[in-house]
Design a protein around this motif. Structure first.
Motif, PDB file in Angstrom:
ATOM      1  N   PHE A  36       0.669  -1.189  -0.176  1.00  0.00           N
ATOM      2  CA  PHE A  36      -0.070   0.108  -0.033  1.00  0.00           C
ATOM      3  C   PHE A  36       0.784   1.009  -0.080  1.00  0.00           C
ATOM      4  N   CYS A  37       2.009   1.756   0.689  1.00  0.00           N
ATOM      5  CA  CYS A  37       2.797   2.546   0.345  1.00  0.00           C
ATOM      6  C   CYS A  37       3.884   2.521  -0.815  1.00  0.00           C
ATOM      7  N   GLY A  38       4.374   1.667  -1.450  1.00  0.00           N
ATOM      8  CA  GLY A  38       4.962   1.893  -2.409  1.00  0.00           C
ATOM      9  C   GLY A  38       3.730   1.910  -3.633  1.00  0.00           C
ATOM     10  N   SER A  39       2.786   1.275  -3.494  1.00  0.00           N
ATOM     11  CA  SER A  39       1.290   2.046  -4.477  1.00  0.00           C
ATOM     12  C   SER A  39       1.122   3.951  -4.428  1.00  0.00           C
ATOM     13  N   CYS A  40       0.960   4.296  -3.095  1.00  0.00           N
ATOM     14  CA  CYS A  40       0.434   5.361  -2.674  1.00  0.00           C
ATOM     15  C   CYS A  40       1.398   6.066  -3.319  1.00  0.00           C
ATOM     16  N   PHE A  41       3.115   5.725  -3.122  1.00  0.00           N
ATOM     17  CA  PHE A  41       3.917   6.668  -3.258  1.00  0.00           C
ATOM     18  C   PHE A  41       4.375   6.537  -4.684  1.00  0.00           C
ATOM     19  N   ALA A  42       4.510   5.822  -5.801  1.00  0.00           N
ATOM     20  CA  ALA A  42       4.194   4.963  -6.609  1.00  0.00           C
ATOM     21  C   ALA A  42       3.222   6.273  -7.950  1.00  0.00           C
ATOM     22  N   LEU A  43       1.119   6.163  -7.113  1.00  0.00           N
ATOM     23  CA  LEU A  43       0.574   7.297  -7.309  1.00  0.00           C
ATOM     24  C   LEU A  43       1.236   8.881  -7.565  1.00  0.00           C
ATOM     25  N   TRP A  44       1.754   8.674  -6.116  1.00  0.00           N
ATOM     26  CA  TRP A  44       2.011  10.101  -5.934  1.00  0.00           C
ATOM     27  C   TRP A  44       3.347  10.628  -7.272  1.00  0.00           C
ATOM     28  N   ALA A  45       4.064   9.939  -7.568  1.00  0.00           N
ATOM     29  CA  ALA A  45       5.107  10.184  -8.616  1.00  0.00           C
ATOM     30  C   ALA A  45       4.548   9.917 -10.130  1.00  0.00           C
ATOM     31  N   PHE A  46       2.839   9.616 -10.330  1.00  0.00           N
ATOM     32  CA  PHE A  46       2.534   9.552 -11.581  1.00  0.00           C
ATOM     33  C   PHE A  46       1.785  10.328 -12.204  1.00  0.00           C
ATOM     34  N   THR A  47       1.532  11.375 -10.711  1.00  0.00           N
ATOM     35  CA  THR A  47       0.191  11.884 -11.023  1.00  0.00           C
ATOM     36  C   THR A  47       0.960  13.025 -11.392  1.00  0.00           C
ATOM     37  N   TRP A  48       2.971  13.365 -11.298  1.00  0.00           N
ATOM     38  CA  TRP A  48       3.768  14.222 -12.003  1.00  0.00           C
ATOM     39  C   TRP A  48       2.934  14.743 -13.588  1.00  0.00           C
ATOM     40  N   LYS A  49       2.942  15.960 -14.015  1.00  0.00           N
ATOM     41  CA  LYS A  49       2.197  15.769 -15.751  1.00  0.00           C
ATOM     42  C   LYS A  49       3.700  15.383 -16.471  1.00  0.00           C
ATOM     43  N   ASP A  50       2.627  14.983 -17.051  1.00  0.00           N
ATOM     44  CA  ASP A  50       4.259  14.055 -18.030  1.00  0.00           C
ATOM     45  C   ASP A  50       3.441  14.028 -19.609  1.00  0.00           C
ATOM     46  N   ASN A  51       4.236  15.396 -20.373  1.00  0.00           N
ATOM     47  CA  ASN A  51       3.630  15.767 -21.586  1.00  0.00           C
ATOM     48  C   ASN A  51       3.908  14.590 -22.112  1.00  0.00           C
ATOM     49  N   ASN A  52       4.984  13.454 -22.472  1.00  0.00           N
ATOM     50  CA  ASN A  52       5.644  13.305 -23.240  1.00  0.00           C
ATOM     51  C   ASN A  52       5.532  11.480 -22.702  1.00  0.00           C
ATOM     52  N   GLN A  53       4.316  10.993 -22.334  1.00  0.00           N
ATOM     53  CA  GLN A  53       4.422  10.202 -21.581  1.00  0.00           C
ATOM     54  C   GLN A  53       4.635   9.107 -22.734  1.00  0.00           C
ATOM     55  N   LYS A  54       5.289   8.394 -22.593  1.00  0.00           N
ATOM     56  CA  LYS A  54       5.652   7.078 -23.325  1.00  0.00           C
ATOM     57  C   LYS A  54       4.016   5.467 -23.095  1.00  0.00           C
ATOM     58  N   CYS A  55       4.629   4.903 -23.875  1.00  0.00           N
ATOM     59  CA  CYS A  55       3.778   4.075 -24.315  1.00  0.00           C
ATOM     60  C   CYS A  55       4.039   3.059 -22.681  1.00  0.00           C
ATOM     61  N   LEU A  56       4.790   2.992 -22.424  1.00  0.00           N
ATOM     62  CA  LEU A  56       5.662   1.930 -21.356  1.00  0.00           C
ATOM     63  C   LEU A  56       4.792   2.721 -19.690  1.00  0.00           C
ATOM     64  N   SER A  57       4.738   4.026 -19.660  1.00  0.00           N
ATOM     65  CA  SER A  57       4.180   4.158 -18.837  1.00  0.00           C
ATOM     66  C   SER A  57       2.974   4.054 -18.744  1.00  0.00           C
ATOM     67  N   VAL A  58       2.324   3.711 -19.651  1.00  0.00           N
ATOM     68  CA  VAL A  58       0.598   3.409 -19.692  1.00  0.00           C
ATOM     69  C   VAL A  58       0.361   2.568 -19.093  1.00  0.00           C
ATOM     70  N   TYR A  59       1.216   1.349 -19.675  1.00  0.00           N
ATOM     71  CA  TYR A  59       1.045   0.215 -18.943  1.00  0.00           C
ATOM     72  C   TYR A  59       1.586  -0.185 -17.450  1.00  0.00           C
ATOM     73  N   LEU A  60       2.613   0.645 -16.720  1.00  0.00           N
ATOM     74  CA  LEU A  60       2.791   0.769 -15.774  1.00  0.00           C
ATOM     75  C   LEU A  60       1.963   1.241 -14.534  1.00  0.00           C
TER      76      LEU A  60
END
Length: 327
Positions: A36-60
């Motif tokens: 849960f802690c790891g997933s929350c941290f990942a959610l926090w990281a993925f909320t960064w705006k990424d205009n160059n989001q790649k295919c890999l990021s979608v799967y993650l």
């Protein structure tokens, strides 16, 4: 080991297999808290705006969504396995949250397969394969995957269950009607097919990637290539540890559930083997943040900045304390 009850029609024997589950629950709690802690941290990281989001990021990101589903389901399983659940909560777990655990498992397997495949395509750098590495294609493929997994698993939730008398030790299979049992068996074998197909994708993709990287290991970017090889080996090892043991026992366990295997002692052995290996499968909740770290620049950057900031703050505080002491 056996319960015996007399009736007008004769003697009925019930083989109780789902006993002595409390030791598993402590490990489940640990997995839940770490994951849960790891997933929350990942959610926090993925909320960064990424205009160059790649295919890999979608799967993650889809993998992360599946992990949050698992964190919702695990507390129910823990309470039921500890024996603290009411009868209605047991029914809810069997109909809903137990299915969510398997939804997470197969979504994780599929998206880890896509992560390996995407890494392989990036290594090959083929212009012919450029289209399937676009973000739009990844989103479409992810939608298809969710639809496929839900179409396999949701009937296990939606098929009506039968009413049975309350008792202390009851398995989820006991609630299922004959139609429910048949779909349960079918969905199990489809899920096993998904596992073997995704395992083949991961094995082939990683072998191609390793071969390509290894051929350049003595070049100018030797250190980067070695680091990439270590990442691939770690991800492959984590995948094997989490998912292979469970699928090695799932077929005989499914047969025992439907009384193809009738020996009670063997049923009990298979049930505890299933629970032990399911524990490993659920531990992918702790393994996935490692995948995010190695394959997501946002996640890695967020960790680096967070911990470097903490180190900086610690150094400043220590200097201030030293100054105050000197004064």
């Amino acid at each position: 080991m056996m319960d015996t009850s007399n009736s007008s029609t004769g003697t009925h024997f019930t083989c109780e297999v789902n006993k002595d589950l409390e030791p598993f629950t402590y490990i489940y709690w640990l997995i839940f808290m770490v994951g849960f802690c790891g997933s929350c941290f990942a959610l926090w990281a993925f909320t960064w705006k990424d205009n160059n989001q790649k295919c890999l990021s979608v799967y993650l990101i889809n993998l992360l969504i599946a992990d949050f589903l698992l964190t919702l389901a695990l507390p129910f399983k823990i309470v039921v396995d500890m024996g603290y659940a009411s009868w209605n909560l047991k029914i809810f777990h069997c109909q809903v949250t137990a299915c969510i655990i398997y939804i997470n498992m197969y979504l994780s397997i599929i998206f880890l397969g896509f992560v390996s495949m995407d890494r392989c395509l990036q290594t090959i750098q083929s212009a012919k394969l450029y289209q399937i590495q676009k973000r739009g294609f990844a989103r479409m493929l992810s939608t298809v995957v969710w639809a496929l997994v839900l179409s396999i698993m949701l009937p296990n939730m939606l098929i009506p269950i039968k009413d049975i008398p309350e008792r202390e030790h009851v398995g989820c299979i006991d609630f299922k009607t004959q139609i429910g049992r048949d779909w349960h068996v079918l969905s199990n074998f489809i899920s096993i097919a998904i596992f073997f197909n995704c395992s083949a994708i991961i094995l082939i993709s990683n072998c191609i990637t390793i071969k390509k990287l290894y051929s350049n290991k003595d070049g100018e970017e030797a250190s980067n290539i070695k680091a990439a090889l270590i990442k691939i080996f770690l991800v492959t090892a984590g995948y094997i540890i989490c998912f292979l043991p469970y699928h090695s026992v799932r077929v005989p366990y499914t047969l025992s559930q439907n009384d193809v295997i009738t020996d009670c002692s063997l049923k009990q052995v298979l049930f505890h083997a299933k629970e032990s290996t399911l524990l490993l499968s659920v531990s992918n909740l702790c393994f996935d943040p490692i995948v995010y770290y190695y394959f997501s620049n946002n996640f890695r950057s967020k960790i680096s900045k967070t911990f470097s900031l903490k180190r900086h703050e610690t150094i400043v505080i220590e200097k201030e304390n030293a100054t105050e002491t000197a004064v």
